[in-house]
Enzyme design. Structure first.
Site, PDB file in Angstrom:
ATOM      1  N   CYS A   9       0.822  -1.225   0.000  1.00 60.37           N
ATOM      2  CA  CYS A   9       0.000   0.000   0.000  1.00 60.37           C
ATOM      3  C   CYS A   9       0.849   1.265   0.000  1.00 60.37           C
ATOM      4  CB  CYS A   9      -0.924   0.017   1.198  1.00 60.37           C
ATOM      5  SG  CYS A   9      -1.784  -1.546   1.408  1.00 60.37           S
TER       6      CYS A   9
ATOM      7  N   HIS B 255      -3.350   6.919   2.004  1.00 63.83           N
ATOM      8  CA  HIS B 255      -3.833   5.621   1.521  1.00 63.83           C
ATOM      9  C   HIS B 255      -5.235   5.363   2.067  1.00 63.83           C
ATOM     10  CE1 HIS B 255      -4.307   1.479   0.675  1.00 63.83           C
ATOM     11  NE2 HIS B 255      -4.020   1.048   1.891  1.00 63.83           N
TER      12      HIS B 255
ATOM     13  N   ASN C 159     -10.403  -0.199  -0.688  1.00 62.63           N
ATOM     14  CA  ASN C 159      -8.951  -0.123  -0.550  1.00 62.63           C
ATOM     15  C   ASN C 159      -8.306  -0.721  -1.800  1.00 62.63           C
ATOM     16  OD1 ASN C 159      -6.254  -0.586   0.069  1.00 62.63           O
ATOM     17  ND2 ASN C 159      -6.645  -1.359   2.124  1.00 62.63           N
TER      18      ASN C 159
HETATM   19  C1  4VN Z   1      -3.755  -0.144   6.526  1.00 63.60           C
HETATM   20  C2  4VN Z   1      -4.876  -0.548   7.241  1.00 63.60           C
HETATM   21  C3  4VN Z   1      -5.666  -1.602   6.805  1.00 63.60           C
HETATM   22  C4  4VN Z   1      -6.828  -2.039   7.568  1.00 63.60           C
HETATM   23  C5  4VN Z   1      -6.675  -2.798   8.693  1.00 63.60           C
HETATM   24  C6  4VN Z   1      -7.775  -3.231   9.392  1.00 63.60           C
HETATM   25  C7  4VN Z   1      -9.044  -2.919   8.962  1.00 63.60           C
HETATM   26  C8  4VN Z   1      -8.111  -1.738   7.169  1.00 63.60           C
HETATM   27  C9  4VN Z   1     -10.038  -4.286  10.727  1.00 63.60           C
HETATM   28  C10 4VN Z   1     -11.054  -4.069  11.815  1.00 63.60           C
HETATM   29  C11 4VN Z   1     -12.439  -4.030  11.218  1.00 63.60           C
HETATM   30  C12 4VN Z   1     -12.552  -2.974  10.161  1.00 63.60           C
HETATM   31  C13 4VN Z   1     -11.506  -3.153   9.092  1.00 63.60           C
HETATM   32 CL1  4VN Z   1      -5.265   0.276   8.683  1.00 63.60          CL
HETATM   33  C14 4VN Z   1      -5.301  -2.252   5.656  1.00 63.60           C
HETATM   34  C15 4VN Z   1      -4.192  -1.857   4.957  1.00 63.60           C
HETATM   35  C16 4VN Z   1      -3.792  -2.560   3.743  1.00 63.60           C
HETATM   36  O1  4VN Z   1      -4.046  -1.728   2.659  1.00 63.60           O
HETATM   37  C17 4VN Z   1      -3.423  -0.788   5.384  1.00 63.60           C
HETATM   38  N1  4VN Z   1      -9.189  -2.169   7.868  1.00 63.60           N
HETATM   39  N2  4VN Z   1     -10.164  -3.348   9.636  1.00 63.60           N
HETATM   40  C18 4VN Z   1     -13.427  -3.779  12.363  1.00 63.60           C
HETATM   41  O2  4VN Z   1     -13.812  -2.626  12.625  1.00 63.60           O
HETATM   42  O3  4VN Z   1     -13.752  -4.739  13.071  1.00 63.60           O
END
Ligand code: 4VN
Length: 325
Positions: A111, A249, A279
């Protein structure tokens, strides 16, 4: 001597998959996804691979600057979903757009790939050896995710975007702050190719989908990104009023809100398109960059300063500030 960003462009595959569409094939809901991530829909490729999306974004960029592909000196594609191990996606883009004199290579920094690639391109241009360089971020995350894993499949989308660097007296570079921590690589892994030869040890099952420790990645981002934003602003001698936009990002809208609070910069500075695209990993920053140019929220040729920041697998994280000369 150096370069400026003289044109931008992006391409999103036509097919849109909404949260409700996903709820029909897995145990999830529009409410869960939109509340926790800000995502409402994503574009998913039907038959275009990463190099196809990248080529369409590239042609868009060239059209916006009114130059031809054979004028390009180099093409860098940031991707973690390359069409192949070899050739590079950038070489496939070269063929598809007819950039006959360019040298071409990919950068894989997940990313953070677009920030790494823009930094590489800007510093290549500082050599004064080149006239035009294309920097593209392109992904087909839909081929990497496990569509039976609702914790990751709902987060990602496909797309491509990029910018043209053009030689100029007045360099657009202001500051950068770029890091990796391979010690934590296990938090986000994709396309694991296990050792497989007549001489390898155990013949292991091939696993080819993306796995993410969401908690670990989220915690890493909330810890590292605010410090990095502060550091890159210090390096560039910048205060809040000096930044026109922060193009971060697009991983999670809740994360961007938390980062905004932590660095004490207004959330209105943080651009977002995550609701429409999800994403798209290395493509998220350049897609959003072009959308902001098209909507005139930022304007090339103004000297306004923009901070771009990517963070994710590797682990990798990076921030770069450019002036929109
Ligand atoms: C940076 C991030 C993420 C990412 C990590 C976790 C996440 C996005 C987990 C908990 C969920 C909601 C979604 Cl912070 C991914 C990348 C990779 O590009 C980079 N979402 N979540 C919840 O709320 O339970």
């Amino acid at each position: 001597m150096g370069s400026k960003i003289s044109a931008t462009g992006h391409y999103l595959p036509e097919q849109i998959i909404t949260n409700d569409d996903l709820a029909k094939i897995m145990d999830t809901s529009d409410e869960w996804i939109s509340k926790r991530t800000g995502i409402r829909q994503r574009h998913i490729s039907k038959d275009e691979n990463t190099s196809d999306l990248a080529s369409k974004a590239a042609l868009n960029i060239l059209k916006n600057r009114n130059i031809t592909a054979d004028q390009i000196d180099f093409i860098i594609v940031a991707t973690m979903t390359a069409d192949a191990g070899s050739p590079s996606t950038a070489c496939l883009v070269q063929e598809k757009i007819g950039a006959s004199k360019a040298f071409c290579f990919d950068i894989n920094a997940a990313c953070s790939g677009f920030v790494y690639s823009l930094s590489t391109g800007i510093h290549l241009m500082q050599s004064n050896l080149y006239q035009y360089g294309l920097i593209i971020g392109a992904e087909t995350m839909s081929k990497a995710v496990n569509w039976e894993d609702r914790s990751t499949a709902v987060l990602f989308g496909d797309g491509a975007g990029g910018i043209l660097l053009e030689r100029t007296e007045d360099d657009c570079f202001v500051a950068e702050d770029i890091h990796s921590d391979g010690g934590r690589h296990g938090a986000l892994v994709s396309d694991t190719k296990k050792l497989k030869s007549p001489f390898s040890g155990t013949a292991e099952e091939e696993q080819s989908y993306l796995t993410m420790d969401g908690r670990a990645i989220f915690d890493f981002a909330i810890r590292s990104v605010p410090d990095m934003i502060r550091d890159v602003m210090l390096k560039g001698n910048l205060v809040e009023g000096d930044l026109k936009k922060i193009i971060a990002h697009q991983a999670n809208i809740r994360l961007l809100e938390a980062i905004s609070k932590k660095v004490k910069l207004p959330f209105s500075l943080f651009a977002s398109n995550i609701a429409d695209t999800g994403n798209t990993s290395a493509a998220s920053i350049p897609i959003l960059f072009d959308q902001l140019v098209q909507s005139k929220e930022i304007q090339l040729g103004t000297r306004d300063k923009v901070l771009m920041t990517g963070f994710g697998g590797g682990l990798t994280w990076g921030a770069i500030v450019v002036s929109l000369n």
